[in-house]
Scaffold this active site. Sequence first.
Site, PDB file in Angstrom:
ATOM      1  CB  ILE A   1      18.577  24.137  61.060  1.00  0.00           C
ATOM      2  CG1 ILE A   1      17.679  25.337  61.472  1.00  0.00           C
ATOM      3  CG2 ILE A   1      19.276  23.112  62.128  1.00  0.00           C
ATOM      4  CD1 ILE A   1      16.790  25.138  62.545  1.00  0.00           C
ATOM      5  N   PRO A   2      21.517  22.919  59.418  1.00  0.00           N
ATOM      6  CG  PRO A   2      23.852  23.509  59.555  1.00  0.00           C
ATOM      7  CD  PRO A   2      22.457  24.024  59.896  1.00  0.00           C
ATOM      8  CB  CYS A   3      20.109  18.029  60.180  1.00  0.00           C
ATOM      9  SG  CYS A   3      18.710  17.970  59.054  1.00  0.00           S
ATOM     10  CG  HIS A   4      23.010  19.019  55.115  1.00  0.00           C
ATOM     11  ND1 HIS A   4      22.402  20.057  55.373  1.00  0.00           N
ATOM     12  CD2 HIS A   4      24.194  19.610  54.607  1.00  0.00           C
ATOM     13  CE1 HIS A   4      23.009  21.191  55.092  1.00  0.00           C
ATOM     14  NE2 HIS A   4      24.155  20.936  54.621  1.00  0.00           N
ATOM     15  NE  ARG A   5      26.843  22.672  56.567  1.00  0.00           N
ATOM     16  CZ  ARG A   5      26.515  23.829  56.609  1.00  0.00           C
ATOM     17  NH1 ARG A   5      26.259  24.314  57.787  1.00  0.00           N
ATOM     18  NH2 ARG A   5      26.070  24.527  55.665  1.00  0.00           N
TER      19      ARG A   5
END
Length: 153
Positions: free
Chosen positions: A114-118
């Site tokens: 779940i790409p919270c780094h984006r």
Amino acid sequence: MNYLTIDSPVGVLTLFANKECLISVQFKANKNNTSSPILEKTQLQLQEYFMGKRKIFSIPLGPKGTKFQATVWRLLLKIPIGKTKTYGELAKECGSFPRAIGHACKFNPIPIIIPCHRVIKKNKDLGGYSGGNGKKTKRDLLLMEGYKALENF
């Protein structure tokens, strides 16, 4: 609950799953692994992702959080690899505020997948990251994904 510790380019990760789905990815090691088919599938897909061969994960996910957090996490899953959205853009999409989006990202139990780094700040600053080595890990993930706007960071 089963778990599996793996090495990755952004540090040691421990994957946690129940019988139905992946429930957590943590930037830490555990000593005794108790793997499962879901964890083995997750390990394989993460290896493919880190090699640049996977852009979308196909793992059943079961993150635990509030209704609002779940809404934000679903929006994160729609951000394509190599792209970003700002905290403000996501806030507009769900009728909230940028700080609330940041809080939901901070408590994302399944980072990377779940790409919270984006999610970045409006001024293109990376903002925070609660996993691994913080902002450095976030930057490394974005660079690995081909995000081009990191020349100032």
